[in-house]
Write a protein that holds these residues in place. Sequence first.
Motif, PDB file in Angstrom:
ATOM      1  N   PRO A  34      45.956 -50.918  45.949  1.00 47.04           N
ATOM      2  CA  PRO A  34      44.370 -52.473  46.420  1.00 47.04           C
ATOM      3  C   PRO A  34      43.333 -51.772  45.820  1.00 47.04           C
ATOM      4  O   PRO A  34      43.069 -50.502  45.385  1.00 47.04           O
ATOM      5  N   THR A  35      42.877 -52.481  45.140  1.00 49.81           N
ATOM      6  CA  THR A  35      41.775 -52.983  44.182  1.00 49.81           C
ATOM      7  C   THR A  35      40.872 -53.985  44.421  1.00 49.81           C
ATOM      8  O   THR A  35      41.924 -54.611  45.182  1.00 49.81           O
ATOM      9  N   ALA A  36      39.624 -53.845  44.060  1.00 42.14           N
ATOM     10  CA  ALA A  36      38.921 -55.007  44.481  1.00 42.14           C
ATOM     11  C   ALA A  36      38.480 -55.123  42.758  1.00 42.14           C
ATOM     12  O   ALA A  36      37.234 -55.432  42.432  1.00 42.14           O
ATOM     13  N   ASP A  37      40.275 -56.700  42.546  1.00 42.39           N
ATOM     14  CA  ASP A  37      39.120 -56.621  41.137  1.00 42.39           C
ATOM     15  C   ASP A  37      38.308 -58.433  41.400  1.00 42.39           C
ATOM     16  O   ASP A  37      38.798 -59.072  41.748  1.00 42.39           O
ATOM     17  N   ARG A  38      37.812 -58.871  40.005  1.00 40.77           N
ATOM     18  CA  ARG A  38      37.389 -59.522  40.409  1.00 40.77           C
ATOM     19  C   ARG A  38      37.821 -60.586  38.757  1.00 40.77           C
ATOM     20  O   ARG A  38      37.852 -62.265  38.956  1.00 40.77           O
ATOM     21  N   ASP A  39      37.872 -60.145  38.339  1.00 39.29           N
ATOM     22  CA  ASP A  39      38.497 -61.312  37.021  1.00 39.29           C
ATOM     23  C   ASP A  39      39.717 -60.306  36.360  1.00 39.29           C
ATOM     24  O   ASP A  39      40.111 -58.921  36.549  1.00 39.29           O
ATOM     25  N   VAL A  40      40.311 -61.242  35.298  1.00 38.61           N
ATOM     26  CA  VAL A  40      41.692 -60.713  34.362  1.00 38.61           C
ATOM     27  C   VAL A  40      42.223 -61.269  33.625  1.00 38.61           C
ATOM     28  O   VAL A  40      41.666 -62.383  33.693  1.00 38.61           O
ATOM     29  N   VAL A  41      41.916 -60.501  32.172  1.00 42.48           N
ATOM     30  CA  VAL A  41      42.483 -61.406  31.267  1.00 42.48           C
ATOM     31  C   VAL A  41      43.905 -60.938  30.647  1.00 42.48           C
ATOM     32  O   VAL A  41      43.902 -59.368  30.732  1.00 42.48           O
ATOM     33  N   LEU A  42      44.494 -61.778  30.180  1.00 42.26           N
ATOM     34  CA  LEU A  42      45.502 -61.469  29.080  1.00 42.26           C
ATOM     35  C   LEU A  42      45.516 -61.697  27.989  1.00 42.26           C
ATOM     36  O   LEU A  42      44.565 -61.952  26.954  1.00 42.26           O
ATOM     37  N   ALA A  43      45.874 -60.164  26.968  1.00 45.99           N
ATOM     38  CA  ALA A  43      45.713 -59.908  25.813  1.00 45.99           C
ATOM     39  C   ALA A  43      46.413 -58.591  25.471  1.00 45.99           C
ATOM     40  O   ALA A  43      46.869 -57.856  25.608  1.00 45.99           O
ATOM     41  N   ASP A  44      47.069 -58.932  23.805  1.00 45.81           N
ATOM     42  CA  ASP A  44      48.244 -57.591  22.677  1.00 45.81           C
ATOM     43  C   ASP A  44      46.760 -56.328  22.737  1.00 45.81           C
ATOM     44  O   ASP A  44      46.963 -55.884  21.144  1.00 45.81           O
ATOM     45  N   VAL A  45      46.852 -55.782  23.712  1.00 42.80           N
ATOM     46  CA  VAL A  45      45.980 -54.626  23.633  1.00 42.80           C
ATOM     47  C   VAL A  45      46.411 -53.792  22.272  1.00 42.80           C
ATOM     48  O   VAL A  45      45.578 -53.169  21.746  1.00 42.80           O
ATOM     49  N   ASP A  46      47.457 -53.587  22.455  1.00 42.36           N
ATOM     50  CA  ASP A  46      48.509 -52.644  21.254  1.00 42.36           C
ATOM     51  C   ASP A  46      48.657 -52.852  20.375  1.00 42.36           C
ATOM     52  O   ASP A  46      49.702 -52.302  19.198  1.00 42.36           O
ATOM     53  N   LEU A  47      48.941 -54.389  20.342  1.00 42.24           N
ATOM     54  CA  LEU A  47      49.200 -55.273  19.252  1.00 42.24           C
ATOM     55  C   LEU A  47      50.565 -55.134  18.889  1.00 42.24           C
ATOM     56  O   LEU A  47      50.878 -54.786  17.611  1.00 42.24           O
ATOM     57  N   ASP A  48      51.501 -54.489  19.529  1.00 42.06           N
ATOM     58  CA  ASP A  48      52.872 -54.450  19.523  1.00 42.06           C
ATOM     59  C   ASP A  48      53.411 -56.057  19.422  1.00 42.06           C
ATOM     60  O   ASP A  48      54.242 -56.213  19.856  1.00 42.06           O
ATOM     61  N   GLY A  49      52.830 -57.059  20.029  1.00 39.67           N
ATOM     62  CA  GLY A  49      53.633 -58.683  19.813  1.00 39.67           C
ATOM     63  C   GLY A  49      53.477 -58.322  21.188  1.00 39.67           C
ATOM     64  O   GLY A  49      53.951 -59.856  21.388  1.00 39.67           O
ATOM     65  N   ARG A  50      53.464 -58.487  22.247  1.00 39.68           N
ATOM     66  CA  ARG A  50      53.098 -58.440  24.166  1.00 39.68           C
ATOM     67  C   ARG A  50      51.866 -58.323  24.360  1.00 39.68           C
ATOM     68  O   ARG A  50      51.088 -58.016  24.167  1.00 39.68           O
ATOM     69  N   LEU A  51      51.762 -59.140  25.498  1.00 46.06           N
ATOM     70  CA  LEU A  51      50.918 -59.846  26.583  1.00 46.06           C
ATOM     71  C   LEU A  51      50.959 -58.052  27.252  1.00 46.06           C
ATOM     72  O   LEU A  51      51.232 -58.029  28.168  1.00 46.06           O
TER      73      LEU A  51
END
Length: 602
Positions: free
Chosen positions: A112-129
């Motif tokens: 459990p976390t108190a999350d207000r927002d989320v985004v998908l991005a390929d942060v490690d540049l391996d071609g996967r979100l």
Amino acid sequence: MRLALSLTLLLFLPSVAVAQFDNRWLELDRSGGSLALAPLDVCGTDAEVDFSWGDLDGDGLDDLVAVRKEPFGTPGKRANLLLLNEGGVLRDRTATHAAASDVPLDLGFLTPTADRDVVLADVDLDGRLDVVTATTLGAGEPKAVSHPRVYRNLGSSGGAWQGLLHEDARIPELLHATSGLPAPPRFTSVAAGDLDADGSPDLYFGDGDEGPGGLAPAAEDLDDRLLLNDGSGYFSDASALALPAFALFSFMCPEVAIADVNGDGRNDVVKDEGYAVTELAVLYNDPGSPGTFSSFQIAAAQRPYGFALGDLNNDGRLDAVLADNAEDFYLYNLGTDPAGQVTWSAPRTFSFLAGADDGIATNTRIADLDGDGWRDVIICDVGVTFVGFDRRVHIYHNPGGAAGAELTLVEEREDAAEPATGWLGAVGLHAQDLAAGFDSAVFDVEGDGDADLLLGRSAGLDVWVNQTVRNALIADVADVSLSAGGTQGWTLNAGTDRAGDFYLILGTFSGTSPGLPLGGVTIPLNVDPWFNYTLNKPGQAPLAGTLGFLDADGKGGASLTLPPGTNPALAGFVFHHSLVTFDGVTFAIASASQPVSLGLVP
């Protein structure tokens, strides 16, 4: 549709704004079969929700991530959800594919976390979100719970997707700017995009001070934060070096975006302030020193609690839609001044056939709901901190028009009796279906080529399937036929006289999407354009040919001739036809048909 020697096709006209009721521009149908869990298992009066979506498991279908917390300005934590799209059905795969972490005893999404927002991005540049969350109100919690979390996409092994892994070290522990001591974030928003021009997505977090007992104590107030990516998906806090303190300052920043708003090739940061300081602000990236921000602009001084960026009038520039404390509005991007800042239009308000704006709103989306090439708007109503479920979602139709014009977006409806039987916003929706919306998502759940609408509300998650009501938009029917041409092959004829230009095109159909290759093609004036096309049939070589204008003079009679000798092979081939527009410069798809099968005999 299978015919012997001729095929009559319906030409679907782009939707036209009319100030009248029952403009059936979009039809949606609630699909319980698209969601393999109870709607209230996703969100409700005890769990607000925020969405992000994309193809996480590499199967070609978009999946849904839902982050949750107790509603409003309270710190109640909730587990997040991973809903994988399996053949058009969203299934809860959190426990099997999002419950891993490198923190002992941590259960990934299930922690459990108190999350207000989320985004998908390929942060490690391996071609996967990958998945990045924004946490709030985590005082007293360990760093792994109080801080934003990065979930790395593990990719596939042996054809099976391995899921998401929370890796704690990817986000640094954040320190107070004055004391230098760790402080728990109160983030309300996150955006991802490359700000320092190194090719990797960076993160910008918007701060929200409000919480139990009022504003954050000074020793806990982090304000906004800019985290730069080292190129491998590990982030460092570059806020103080990149931005002046006044630009990072936030009382309540419910939304942030990273985008190139002034067209100089560098991503900028856009943020809103809805409490005490009230504005939509643009932090312009310095093109000479990417990742630093020396120019600050107040684009609007109203009280926005949410916003979205998108091109509303198809002029290639990003406009802004703002969900305001009072009346929602939008700004057109009119170009760039000599200082490199955007010239924004005066605020424009939405048009209502009946009723009006009902006040505070937050999460906002810009998306082409009806597939006509013009982006529409969805604004959800449940506030970030303002308690109450007494408003509703608004859906605004973009009627289109001349590129670059300041168009008026309208809330369509069947009649004036909002609470009664009439549809509201889009055919199929009624007032009760729009009540108390946290967030929306717009993507093709079924994989049939059109956009579906997901609404996360206090009553749960609803999936509204796009019924593609272009049949309802027919103004008249063109006599379009395929006729035998002997050694000349088959000829496609358009014989109906019309006012104004229209064009019929053929394009490749493959899988579940039209595959039309013509969108956005620029055509020189006074040149007769022809395009390659392909007709596909399983087990046979594709037929290739050329494609030209039909009814280029608005009077019908033009034709398209397929290559000689292909007529016996046409039976069973599948293609799409599409109505497109041409303003003398740009050739653009206005709408696409469902696939049409040809059953022809030579």
